[in-house]
Design a protein around this motif. Sequence first.
Motif, PDB file in Angstrom:
ATOM      1  N   LYS A   5       0.839  -1.197   0.000  1.00 58.05           N
ATOM      2  CA  LYS A   5       0.000   0.000   0.000  1.00 58.05           C
ATOM      3  C   LYS A   5       0.875   1.248   0.000  1.00 58.05           C
ATOM      4  N   LYS A   6       0.366   2.304  -0.617  1.00 58.31           N
ATOM      5  CA  LYS A   6       1.039   3.602  -0.599  1.00 58.31           C
ATOM      6  C   LYS A   6       0.884   4.223   0.787  1.00 58.31           C
ATOM      7  N   ILE A   7       1.870   5.051   1.161  1.00 56.97           N
ATOM      8  CA  ILE A   7       1.790   5.819   2.401  1.00 56.97           C
ATOM      9  C   ILE A   7       2.452   7.169   2.160  1.00 56.97           C
ATOM     10  N   LEU A   8       1.823   8.226   2.614  1.00 57.19           N
ATOM     11  CA  LEU A   8       2.379   9.575   2.449  1.00 57.19           C
ATOM     12  C   LEU A   8       3.590   9.753   3.362  1.00 57.19           C
ATOM     13  N   PRO A   9       4.536  10.612   2.958  1.00 57.08           N
ATOM     14  CA  PRO A   9       5.768  10.795   3.730  1.00 57.08           C
ATOM     15  C   PRO A   9       5.536  11.157   5.199  1.00 57.08           C
ATOM     16  N   ARG A  10       4.555  12.004   5.511  1.00 60.11           N
ATOM     17  CA  ARG A  10       4.341  12.407   6.913  1.00 60.11           C
ATOM     18  C   ARG A  10       3.931  11.209   7.767  1.00 60.11           C
ATOM     19  N   GLU A  13       7.117   8.573   8.057  1.00 59.67           N
ATOM     20  CA  GLU A  13       8.086   8.962   9.084  1.00 59.67           C
ATOM     21  C   GLU A  13       7.614   8.563  10.478  1.00 59.67           C
ATOM     22  N   LYS A  14       6.313   8.698  10.736  1.00 61.38           N
ATOM     23  CA  LYS A  14       5.768   8.331  12.055  1.00 61.38           C
ATOM     24  C   LYS A  14       5.797   6.821  12.275  1.00 61.38           C
ATOM     25  N   VAL A  15       5.552   6.042  11.234  1.00 61.51           N
ATOM     26  CA  VAL A  15       5.667   4.589  11.338  1.00 61.51           C
ATOM     27  C   VAL A  15       7.131   4.219  11.540  1.00 61.51           C
ATOM     28  N   LEU A  16       8.013   4.844  10.776  1.00 60.74           N
ATOM     29  CA  LEU A  16       9.448   4.567  10.860  1.00 60.74           C
ATOM     30  C   LEU A  16       9.983   4.829  12.269  1.00 60.74           C
ATOM     31  N   SER A  17       9.530   5.912  12.890  1.00 64.97           N
ATOM     32  CA  SER A  17      10.010   6.273  14.232  1.00 64.97           C
ATOM     33  C   SER A  17       9.384   5.413  15.328  1.00 64.97           C
ATOM     34  N   GLY A  18       8.308   4.701  14.991  1.00 65.57           N
ATOM     35  CA  GLY A  18       7.617   3.889  15.993  1.00 65.57           C
ATOM     36  C   GLY A  18       6.480   4.617  16.669  1.00 65.57           C
ATOM     37  N   GLU A  19       6.301   5.907  16.346  1.00 59.27           N
ATOM     38  CA  GLU A  19       5.219   6.693  16.951  1.00 59.27           C
ATOM     39  C   GLU A  19       3.846   6.206  16.482  1.00 59.27           C
ATOM     40  N   SER A  39       4.376  -0.863   3.490  1.00 61.42           N
ATOM     41  CA  SER A  39       4.016   0.548   3.285  1.00 61.42           C
ATOM     42  C   SER A  39       5.084   1.187   2.415  1.00 61.42           C
ATOM     43  N   GLN A  40       4.694   1.583   1.205  1.00 58.55           N
ATOM     44  CA  GLN A  40       5.630   2.162   0.238  1.00 58.55           C
ATOM     45  C   GLN A  40       5.411   3.674   0.194  1.00 58.55           C
ATOM     46  N   GLU A  41       6.451   4.416   0.557  1.00 62.13           N
ATOM     47  CA  GLU A  41       6.336   5.876   0.610  1.00 62.13           C
ATOM     48  C   GLU A  41       5.990   6.437  -0.771  1.00 62.13           C
ATOM     49  N   TRP A  42       4.962   7.308  -0.805  1.00 60.13           N
ATOM     50  CA  TRP A  42       4.429   7.845  -2.045  1.00 60.13           C
ATOM     51  C   TRP A  42       4.468   9.365  -2.013  1.00 60.13           C
ATOM     52  N   GLN A  53      10.443   1.873   1.883  1.00 58.85           N
ATOM     53  CA  GLN A  53       9.296   1.087   2.313  1.00 58.85           C
ATOM     54  C   GLN A  53       9.557   0.489   3.681  1.00 58.85           C
ATOM     55  N   ILE A  54       8.483   0.172   4.372  1.00 59.13           N
ATOM     56  CA  ILE A  54       8.537  -0.444   5.691  1.00 59.13           C
ATOM     57  C   ILE A  54       7.638  -1.670   5.647  1.00 59.13           C
ATOM     58  N   GLU A  55       8.113  -2.772   6.207  1.00 56.91           N
ATOM     59  CA  GLU A  55       7.308  -3.990   6.305  1.00 56.91           C
ATOM     60  C   GLU A  55       6.977  -4.235   7.773  1.00 56.91           C
ATOM     61  N   LYS A  56       5.686  -4.433   8.064  1.00 59.10           N
ATOM     62  CA  LYS A  56       5.231  -4.696   9.429  1.00 59.10           C
ATOM     63  C   LYS A  56       4.245  -5.854   9.408  1.00 59.10           C
ATOM     64  N   GLU A  57       4.297  -6.669  10.458  1.00 57.72           N
ATOM     65  CA  GLU A  57       3.342  -7.763  10.598  1.00 57.72           C
ATOM     66  C   GLU A  57       2.033  -7.233  11.171  1.00 57.72           C
ATOM     67  N   VAL A  58       0.926  -7.642  10.573  1.00 57.99           N
ATOM     68  CA  VAL A  58      -0.400  -7.255  11.056  1.00 57.99           C
ATOM     69  C   VAL A  58      -0.736  -8.122  12.266  1.00 57.99           C
ATOM     70  N   THR A  59      -1.136  -7.477  13.375  1.00 54.41           N
ATOM     71  CA  THR A  59      -1.479  -8.213  14.589  1.00 54.41           C
ATOM     72  C   THR A  59      -2.972  -8.210  14.881  1.00 54.41           C
ATOM     73  N   TYR A  60      -3.703  -7.216  14.341  1.00 57.33           N
ATOM     74  CA  TYR A  60      -5.135  -7.095  14.638  1.00 57.33           C
ATOM     75  C   TYR A  60      -5.785  -6.260  13.553  1.00 57.33           C
ATOM     76  N   VAL A  61      -7.020  -6.608  13.177  1.00 59.22           N
ATOM     77  CA  VAL A  61      -7.777  -5.833  12.189  1.00 59.22           C
ATOM     78  C   VAL A  61      -9.169  -5.579  12.748  1.00 59.22           C
ATOM     79  N   LEU A  62      -9.583  -4.308  12.797  1.00 55.99           N
ATOM     80  CA  LEU A  62     -10.921  -3.913  13.238  1.00 55.99           C
ATOM     81  C   LEU A  62     -11.595  -3.226  12.061  1.00 55.99           C
ATOM     82  N   LYS A  63     -12.747  -3.711  11.655  1.00 55.16           N
ATOM     83  CA  LYS A  63     -13.467  -3.091  10.540  1.00 55.16           C
ATOM     84  C   LYS A  63     -14.686  -2.352  11.069  1.00 55.16           C
ATOM     85  N   THR A  64     -14.960  -1.169  10.498  1.00 53.00           N
ATOM     86  CA  THR A  64     -16.094  -0.351  10.926  1.00 53.00           C
ATOM     87  C   THR A  64     -16.547   0.550   9.777  1.00 53.00           C
TER      88      THR A  64
END
Length: 87
Positions: A5-10, A13-19, A39-42, A53-64
């Motif tokens: 998936k695409k992800i905007l730079p702002r 950076e927050k995912v990269l920092s762990g925030e 997540s591919q920076e777009w 890009q950043i690769e993360k394992e999905v641990t939980y999904v909530l749909k609403t």
Amino acid sequence: MRIEKKILPRFFEKVLSGEKTFELRLADFECTPGDILVSQEWNSEEQTYTGRQIEKEVTYVLKTKDVDFWPNEDVNKFGLQIIALKQ
């Protein structure tokens, strides 16, 4: 499964920092715990990927369907999902 998936730079950076440890996405694709979210920076101004890009394992999904970020037609059709990411 790997999901790209695409992800905007702002947000990148927050995912990269762990925030930022979650993703809010239109639920127009299947996603389950154990999947890898890539997540591919777009750069939306230049309409190109930056190459980071950043690769993360999905641990939980909530749909609403109770959030107002996307057109109502899309939300009504797909719903939304919040994706928690393993750190």
